[in-house]
Write a protein that holds these residues in place. Structure first.
Motif, PDB file in Angstrom:
ATOM      1  N   CYS A  31       0.835  -1.192   0.000  1.00  0.00           N
ATOM      2  CA  CYS A  31       0.000   0.000   0.000  1.00  0.00           C
ATOM      3  C   CYS A  31       0.872   1.246   0.000  1.00  0.00           C
ATOM      4  O   CYS A  31       1.794   1.356   0.808  1.00  0.00           O
ATOM      5  CB  CYS A  31      -0.912   0.005   1.221  1.00  0.00           C
ATOM      6  SG  CYS A  31      -2.003   1.442   1.294  1.00  0.00           S
ATOM      7  N   THR A  69      -3.178   0.444  -3.688  1.00  0.00           N
ATOM      8  CA  THR A  69      -2.930  -0.837  -3.043  1.00  0.00           C
ATOM      9  C   THR A  69      -2.808  -1.959  -4.065  1.00  0.00           C
ATOM     10  O   THR A  69      -3.362  -1.908  -5.151  1.00  0.00           O
ATOM     11  CB  THR A  69      -4.064  -1.197  -2.061  1.00  0.00           C
ATOM     12  OG1 THR A  69      -5.282  -1.317  -2.795  1.00  0.00           O
ATOM     13  CG2 THR A  69      -4.212  -0.145  -0.993  1.00  0.00           C
ATOM     14  N   ALA A  86      -6.293  -2.718   3.562  1.00  0.00           N
ATOM     15  CA  ALA A  86      -6.780  -2.538   2.189  1.00  0.00           C
ATOM     16  C   ALA A  86      -7.344  -3.818   1.572  1.00  0.00           C
ATOM     17  O   ALA A  86      -7.833  -3.783   0.452  1.00  0.00           O
ATOM     18  CB  ALA A  86      -5.660  -2.004   1.316  1.00  0.00           C
TER      19      ALA A  86
END
Length: 100
Positions: free
Chosen positions: A7, A37, A84
């Motif tokens: 990320c 991400t 994420a």
């Protein structure tokens, strides 16, 4: 390894303070966040890349009663993200059902 997460996150913030009276101060601000991400999951259906950005506005009023006592009122928009994986999930890893 169950999942690999890469990320990149970038953000910027601007704030301005305004003295309205000797005891009343206002502050306004804006924040920009960008996330990029890359998720690699054991379940390939839950792997992928995602990008998103968000602009948030903030404001506050501060009133000073004395040198030791003050009252504050704050307003702001924001979001919280500490993982994420939810941005690329398509299948619930526990049930196997389609994820929303």
């Amino acid at each position: 390894m169950a999942c690999q997460l890469i990320c990149e996150a970038y953000s910027g913030f601007w704030e301005s303070n305004l003295l309205l009276t000797p005891k009343l101060e206002a502050a306004v601000g804006v924040r920009y966040d960008y996330f990029d991400t890359n998720v690699t999951s054991l379940a390939a259906v839950n792997s992928g890349k995602a990008k998103d950005d968000l602009v948030n506005f903030k404001g506050s009023l501060n009133y000073r009663f004395t040198d030791l006592v003050a009252a504050y009122a704050n307003w702001g928009q924001s979001f919280h993200s500490n993982d994420a994986r939810g941005s690329t999930i398509n299948s619930d890893p526990v049930t196997g059902e389609q994820a929303e």
